[in-house]
Design a protein around this motif. Structure first.
Motif: not given
Length: 254
Positions: A48-49, A83-88, A105, A108, A110-111
């Motif tokens: 994602a980056n 992982i790049h987002e918390s939901w993952q 990240l 971050q 939340d992550l």
């Protein structure tokens, strides 16, 4: 510490195809059998980056996790992915043994909390703009969210534009925070964004990075590998040739 207890992480930067995953996984299984190691298989379902929006990112979460699950079932290897987002975090934890937090990240909250709550090992890569001592705070976030096992990974610091430098003292500093500190031997030779819209690098320094990290007390080593790295779809310039991995691990475990 015997060879099975040493942390080795290896695999292609990104999931390009099932055939590539099979090729790398078979070699890792062979190395494990010959050297008595327990290498963790790494590949990303989504980069994602990437520097450019036009760069290859991978198959995505659903397809990527299925492909990683196939590797685990077929070869019995432990798995790591980022992982790049918390939901993952939750779906990735159903398949992978180690959830990795990318360097950019690592602050971050939340992550980190989402990864910690899965109960899986959380590997936090040190940001290119932080010192080893600064990683106290990401570790605190993960532990206070319930993480039982936290690793830290050194991957170099920005040195002006388009270059990284490794301060190996960071390894010693991070060992005061966690018992497992991994040296990312391939990302640390990157030239970020320095190759016409993509990240460059210089893989010839990977062995030196690995052995210098050993001298500073590293307890783990991370290698992105590919059978033909110059034609890899991500991190081509700094990935290690798959054929050279076994010899390098042999040097580390002497």
């Amino acid at each position: 510490m015997d060879n099975k207890e040493k942390i080795f992480i290896a695999g292609p930067c990104v999931i390009e195809s099932a055939e590539l995953l099979d090729t790398v996984a078979r070699e890792l299984v062979g190395i494990n059998q010959r050297l008595g190691t327990n290498i963790i298989f790494k590949a990303s379902f989504d980069k994602a980056n990437r520097t450019s929006i036009h760069s290859f990112r991978g198959p995505g979460l659903e397809r990527g996790l299925q492909m990683l699950s196939d590797v685990k079932q077929k070869y019995g290897l432990r798995l790591l992915t980022d992982i790049h987002e918390s939901w993952q975090a939750a779906p990735v934890a159903e398949v992978c043994d180690v959830l990795q937090i990318p360097a950019f990240l690592c602050r971050q909250t939340d992550l980190l909390v989402a990864a910690a709550k899965t109960g899986r090992t959380v590997n936090i890569k040190k940001a290119q703009f932080l010192s080893g001592r600064d990683m106290k705070y990401p570790v605190e976030k993960a532990r206070e969210a319930g993480a039982a096992d936290v690793w830290l990974t050194e991957r170099g610091n920005m040195m002006g534009y388009n270059n990284l430098v490794v301060d190996f003292r960071n390894i010693s500093d991070m060992l005061e925070l966690v018992p497992t500190v991994v040296m990312d031997c391939t990302h640390s030779v990157q030239r970020p964004g320095g190759s016409d819209g993509k990240t460059g690098g210089d893989r010839r320094f990977v062995p030196q990075m690995a052995l210098a990290a050993k001298a500073f007390g590293a307890t783990g080593w991370f290698f992105e590998v590919h059978p033909d790295p110059d034609h890899g779809l991500s991190d081509a310039a700094n990935m290690l040739e798959l054929s050279k991995l076994e010899k390098l691990i042999e040097e580390i475990i002497k």
